[in-house]
Write a protein that holds these residues in place. Structure first.
Motif, PDB file in Angstrom:
ATOM      1  N   LYS A 279      -4.461  -1.158  -8.720  1.00  0.00           N
ATOM      2  CA  LYS A 279      -3.247  -1.663  -9.355  1.00  0.00           C
ATOM      3  C   LYS A 279      -3.077  -0.861 -10.624  1.00  0.00           C
ATOM      4  O   LYS A 279      -4.025  -0.656 -11.369  1.00  0.00           O
ATOM      5  CB  LYS A 279      -3.442  -3.127  -9.739  1.00  0.00           C
ATOM      6  N   SER A 280      -1.884  -0.360 -10.909  1.00  0.00           N
ATOM      7  CA  SER A 280      -1.747   0.314 -12.184  1.00  0.00           C
ATOM      8  C   SER A 280      -0.402  -0.009 -12.806  1.00  0.00           C
ATOM      9  O   SER A 280       0.554  -0.344 -12.100  1.00  0.00           O
ATOM     10  CB  SER A 280      -1.915   1.822 -11.996  1.00  0.00           C
ATOM     11  N   ILE A 281      -0.361   0.080 -14.130  1.00  0.00           N
ATOM     12  CA  ILE A 281       0.880  -0.233 -14.832  1.00  0.00           C
ATOM     13  C   ILE A 281       1.834   0.943 -14.670  1.00  0.00           C
ATOM     14  O   ILE A 281       1.432   2.100 -14.776  1.00  0.00           O
ATOM     15  CB  ILE A 281       0.582  -0.499 -16.314  1.00  0.00           C
ATOM     16  N   ILE A 282       3.064   0.636 -14.388  1.00  0.00           N
ATOM     17  CA  ILE A 282       4.025   1.718 -14.179  1.00  0.00           C
ATOM     18  C   ILE A 282       5.106   1.682 -15.267  1.00  0.00           C
ATOM     19  O   ILE A 282       5.373   0.645 -15.843  1.00  0.00           O
ATOM     20  CB  ILE A 282       4.720   1.620 -12.798  1.00  0.00           C
ATOM     21  N   ASP A 283       5.702   2.816 -15.515  1.00  0.00           N
ATOM     22  CA  ASP A 283       6.790   2.896 -16.501  1.00  0.00           C
ATOM     23  C   ASP A 283       8.140   2.775 -15.834  1.00  0.00           C
ATOM     24  O   ASP A 283       9.097   2.322 -16.447  1.00  0.00           O
ATOM     25  CB  ASP A 283       6.710   4.228 -17.259  1.00  0.00           C
ATOM     26  N   GLU A 284       8.206   3.249 -14.599  1.00  0.00           N
ATOM     27  CA  GLU A 284       9.488   3.155 -13.902  1.00  0.00           C
ATOM     28  C   GLU A 284       9.257   3.016 -12.398  1.00  0.00           C
ATOM     29  O   GLU A 284       8.197   3.364 -11.889  1.00  0.00           O
ATOM     30  CB  GLU A 284      10.342   4.395 -14.192  1.00  0.00           C
TER      31      GLU A 284
ATOM     32  N   PRO B  10       6.276  -6.053 -20.035  1.00  0.00           N
ATOM     33  CA  PRO B  10       5.409  -5.026 -20.625  1.00  0.00           C
ATOM     34  C   PRO B  10       4.400  -4.438 -19.637  1.00  0.00           C
ATOM     35  O   PRO B  10       3.951  -3.315 -19.811  1.00  0.00           O
ATOM     36  CB  PRO B  10       4.699  -5.760 -21.762  1.00  0.00           C
ATOM     37  N   ASN B  11       4.041  -5.220 -18.607  1.00  0.00           N
ATOM     38  CA  ASN B  11       2.980  -4.749 -17.698  1.00  0.00           C
ATOM     39  C   ASN B  11       3.351  -4.775 -16.223  1.00  0.00           C
ATOM     40  O   ASN B  11       2.621  -5.340 -15.409  1.00  0.00           O
ATOM     41  CB  ASN B  11       1.726  -5.625 -17.865  1.00  0.00           C
ATOM     42  N   PRO B  12       4.450  -4.174 -15.838  1.00  0.00           N
ATOM     43  CA  PRO B  12       4.752  -4.178 -14.401  1.00  0.00           C
ATOM     44  C   PRO B  12       3.711  -3.325 -13.667  1.00  0.00           C
ATOM     45  O   PRO B  12       3.280  -2.304 -14.196  1.00  0.00           O
ATOM     46  CB  PRO B  12       6.135  -3.516 -14.321  1.00  0.00           C
ATOM     47  N   THR B  13       3.313  -3.778 -12.471  1.00  0.00           N
ATOM     48  CA  THR B  13       2.273  -3.010 -11.782  1.00  0.00           C
ATOM     49  C   THR B  13       2.783  -2.459 -10.459  1.00  0.00           C
ATOM     50  O   THR B  13       3.658  -3.026  -9.830  1.00  0.00           O
ATOM     51  CB  THR B  13       1.049  -3.891 -11.462  1.00  0.00           C
ATOM     52  N   SER B  14       2.201  -1.342 -10.102  1.00  0.00           N
ATOM     53  CA  SER B  14       2.445  -0.824  -8.763  1.00  0.00           C
ATOM     54  C   SER B  14       1.129  -0.969  -8.021  1.00  0.00           C
ATOM     55  O   SER B  14       0.090  -1.230  -8.620  1.00  0.00           O
ATOM     56  CB  SER B  14       2.854   0.633  -8.805  1.00  0.00           C
ATOM     57  N   PHE B  15       1.178  -0.800  -6.726  1.00  0.00           N
ATOM     58  CA  PHE B  15      -0.029  -0.985  -5.943  1.00  0.00           C
ATOM     59  C   PHE B  15      -0.243   0.268  -5.115  1.00  0.00           C
ATOM     60  O   PHE B  15       0.481   0.509  -4.160  1.00  0.00           O
ATOM     61  CB  PHE B  15       0.143  -2.182  -4.999  1.00  0.00           C
ATOM     62  N   MET B  16      -1.177   1.093  -5.520  1.00  0.00           N
ATOM     63  CA  MET B  16      -1.475   2.270  -4.715  1.00  0.00           C
ATOM     64  C   MET B  16      -2.754   1.944  -3.968  1.00  0.00           C
ATOM     65  O   MET B  16      -3.833   1.993  -4.556  1.00  0.00           O
ATOM     66  CB  MET B  16      -1.697   3.508  -5.574  1.00  0.00           C
ATOM     67  N   ALA B  17      -2.612   1.578  -2.706  1.00  0.00           N
ATOM     68  CA  ALA B  17      -3.761   1.132  -1.930  1.00  0.00           C
ATOM     69  C   ALA B  17      -4.550   0.119  -2.751  1.00  0.00           C
ATOM     70  O   ALA B  17      -3.988  -0.897  -3.147  1.00  0.00           O
ATOM     71  CB  ALA B  17      -4.601   2.298  -1.488  1.00  0.00           C
TER      72      ALA B  17
ATOM     73  N   MET C 297       0.857  -1.178   0.000  1.00  0.00           N
ATOM     74  CA  MET C 297       0.000   0.000   0.000  1.00  0.00           C
ATOM     75  C   MET C 297       0.891   1.225   0.000  1.00  0.00           C
ATOM     76  O   MET C 297       1.630   1.440   0.955  1.00  0.00           O
ATOM     77  CB  MET C 297      -0.917  -0.042   1.211  1.00  0.00           C
ATOM     78  N   ALA C 298       0.843   1.966  -1.090  1.00  0.00           N
ATOM     79  CA  ALA C 298       1.734   3.116  -1.198  1.00  0.00           C
ATOM     80  C   ALA C 298       0.923   4.394  -1.071  1.00  0.00           C
ATOM     81  O   ALA C 298      -0.197   4.474  -1.561  1.00  0.00           O
ATOM     82  CB  ALA C 298       2.449   3.074  -2.537  1.00  0.00           C
ATOM     83  N   PHE C 299       1.465   5.352  -0.373  1.00  0.00           N
ATOM     84  CA  PHE C 299       0.816   6.667  -0.328  1.00  0.00           C
ATOM     85  C   PHE C 299       1.852   7.733  -0.005  1.00  0.00           C
ATOM     86  O   PHE C 299       2.962   7.427   0.422  1.00  0.00           O
ATOM     87  CB  PHE C 299      -0.339   6.684   0.681  1.00  0.00           C
ATOM     88  N   ASN C 300       1.473   8.975  -0.270  1.00  0.00           N
ATOM     89  CA  ASN C 300       2.391  10.077  -0.002  1.00  0.00           C
ATOM     90  C   ASN C 300       1.965  10.773   1.270  1.00  0.00           C
ATOM     91  O   ASN C 300       0.776  10.990   1.508  1.00  0.00           O
ATOM     92  CB  ASN C 300       2.370  11.070  -1.161  1.00  0.00           C
TER      93      ASN C 300
END
Ligand code: G4P
Length: 530
Positions: free
Chosen positions: A350-355, A340-347, A72-75
């Motif tokens: 799930k979304s595809i990330i570029d870096e 091609p489809n690495p994902t990040s997890f924001m709470a 779970m990532a947040f700022n």
């Protein structure tokens, strides 16, 4: 933003606790502060509920849900916070141990009434082994529990770490008035505020100021003055370096459910916790600011839909910058791979990330290439240390109930072992398959998944082994004698390492005495230790 700035901004940690101490509630409150969720209750879904302990399918379903909340990532306050979820259920302790290899620090939640419980001690052992910085949050101060000083002694005694309170409770249970923050010298008054995220904080430098009596009452004020004096007499001043080296654990008190003391915890966490740290490899240490990308897989999650057998490998980035669609080196397989489809997890999203940067955890879709512990890097040959297998605690022999399906069974078992569900040992001679786990539940999960995903039926026969030790020796004659004498106790693990399956601790000690040239390793990491 430069790589170094990206690194500095990140805080990757795990929350650990004995079940029911309040890990889920605290996680939820932290996410509320970070604006990652809007309402309470959103995280609860990921929790393996008590009622479901015997219903493994329910648990598997819930584990499925928990993929979304695995990271779970947040700022918050200029930092990117990555919380790595750890399963609370004791049968998944191995998952938690592995997750701890991917964090840079830990918040340990303790229930003020229950104090330190068995599972917490084991988790803390792993933190100590790795010198992970730990902050302790004593939860449920709105309930009656152990006296604060007694609890601090218990923490030191059972967790084998020095503690240093940074906040101090004023009463507890019905008489709980709030906490005095020893780090910032302010008073935070408890109002039983269940939902809001604002706190009523009063700066209060000098506790001798008689205004304190007006605010919290004379009796509580006197008690607080006396206790704070004692703390300053008994405990050394807080030293961040001792926290970062894993020698001292700062302690906070609060009530996660009432959202009390959580903001102080988070604010202090942002100030003192470490940014992403380097990791050791078989060829030296890799630091986050090293230019080339590297990372390791610490968790693999199977797709619950049997028609789609792809899996998600969770990769912790250690150095450099990860980029989508760029070829990296899968060291164990000596294979170039791109994603091609690495994902990040924001709470929950799930979304595809570029870096992604050091400290981040990304999900890589995997069709069977990854095993737990695998290293991915930019054209080099090093592998990360630090994801050992520990000895299982329960052992069973796997019996194939349908000889026509033995290929499916073998494939299924291999893949489940890659995911780290359990450990497989092949008895030598004889080729019997012994499965070792830390919990009973895994056997149910294995037989269910073998049947539903691979069409293979099996049965488990109990084996009364107590421990598996990996063995090495230079003395070939002694090994030969040992193998002859212990035919029913020697097996190979999946990497063909020799393992001794001991029935009792006494027999293990005897074996160590009788065969002095043989080393009995408690974890599978001996190869990297040498
Ligand atoms: P876990 O993830 O560590 O297993 O614990 P969780 O957060 O689910 O908390 C366990 C129980 O303790 C929950 O009650 C939760 O509401 C309660 N709890 C958490 N923090 C506090 C606190 O500060 N004070 C008090 N008094 N209770 C707290 P439950 O009845 O099991 O679940 P629920 O019906 O409240 O969801």
């Amino acid at each position: 933003m430069s790589n170094a700035e990206e690194v500095e901004k990140r805080r990757t940690f795990g929350i650990i606790s004995h079940p029911d101490a309040g890990k889920t509630t605290l996680t939820e409150k932290l996410l509320l502060f970070g604006g990652a969720i809007q309402s309470a209750g959103a995280v609860k879904n990921s929790k393996i509920k008590k009622s479901a302990t015997s219903d493994f399918m329910e648990i598997e379903k819930q584990r499925g849900i928990s993929v979304a909340t695995s990271v779970m990532a947040f700022n918050y306050s200029g930092k990117q916070i990555n919380i790595l979820d750890t399963p609370g259920h004791k049968d998944f302790a191995e998952d938690t141990f592995r997750t701890l290899t991917a964090v840079d620090s830990v918040i340990l939640v303790v229930d003020v009434a229950s104090g330190v419980e068995a599972q917490t001690e084991r988790l803390m052992e792993v933190c100590r082994m790795r010198k992970t910085p730990v902050i302790i949050f004593v939860n449920k101060m709105d309930r009656d529990g152990k006296e604060a000083f007694d609890l601090l002694d218990e923490l030191e005694d059972k967790l084998k770490i020095k503690v240093r309170p940074l906040a101090w409770p004023i009463g507890m249970g019905d008489r709980f008035k709030g906490v005095y923050n020893l780090f910032d010298n302010n008073l935070n008054l408890f109002q039983g505020n269940k939902t809001g995220i604002s706190a009523d904080v009063v700066p209060f430098e000098n506790l001798n100021n008689p205004e304190l009596d007006d605010i919290i009452g004379q009796e509580a004020a006197d008690e607080l003055r006396e206790e704070v004096e004692m703390i300053n007499g008994v405990y050394d001043p807080f030293d961040r370096e001792s926290y970062l080296s894993g020698d001292v654990a700062p302690v906070f008190f609060g009530s996660a459910m009432n959202n009390f003391g959580v903001k102080e915890l988070l604010d202090t966490f942002c100030r003192i916790s470490p940014s992403p740290r380097g990791r050791d490899t078989d060829q030296g240490r890799i630091e986050p600011n090293d230019a080339k990308f590297s990372g390791f897989v610490f968790k693999i999650h199977a797709n619950l839909d049997p028609k789609h057998r792809d899996r998600i490998a969770f990769l912790r980035i250690v150095s450099g910058k990860f980029e989508r669609n760029t070829f990296y080196n899968h060291v164990r397989l000596s294979k170039k791979m791109k994603f091609p489809n690495p994902t990040s997890f924001m709470a929950q999203d799930k979304s595809i990330i570029d870096e992604a940067y050091p400290g981040d955890v990304i999900g890589l879709y995997d069709s069977g290439n990854f095993k737990i512990g695998d290293t991915l890097n930019q054209g080099e040959s090093f592998v990360f240390k630090g994801i050992p297998s520990f000895s299982p605690e329960i052992f069973m022999e796997l019996e194939n109930l349908d000889p026509m399906k033995s290929k499916q069974l073998d494939k299924g078992i291999r893949q489940l072992m890659d995911e780290g569900v359990a450990q497989l040992f092949i008895q030598q001679p004889g080729s019997r398959k012994i499965i070792g786990t830390v919990g009973q539940l895994q056997f149910e999960v294995i037989s269910y998944r073998l049947e539903h995903e691979y069409g293979a039926k099996c049965r488990f026969l109990p084996k009364n082994y107590f421990k598996a030790c990996w063995i090495t020796t230079e003395n070939a004659d002694m090994l030969e004698r040992f193998r002859k004498a212990k035919t029913s106790n020697v097996a190979l693990d999946r990497e063909d390492n020799l393992v001794f399956l001991a029935e009792t601790s006494f027999l293990l000690t005897m074996a160590e005495q009788d065969y002095p040239d043989i080393t009995f390793h408690r974890t599978s990491e001996f190869k990297l230790e040498e």
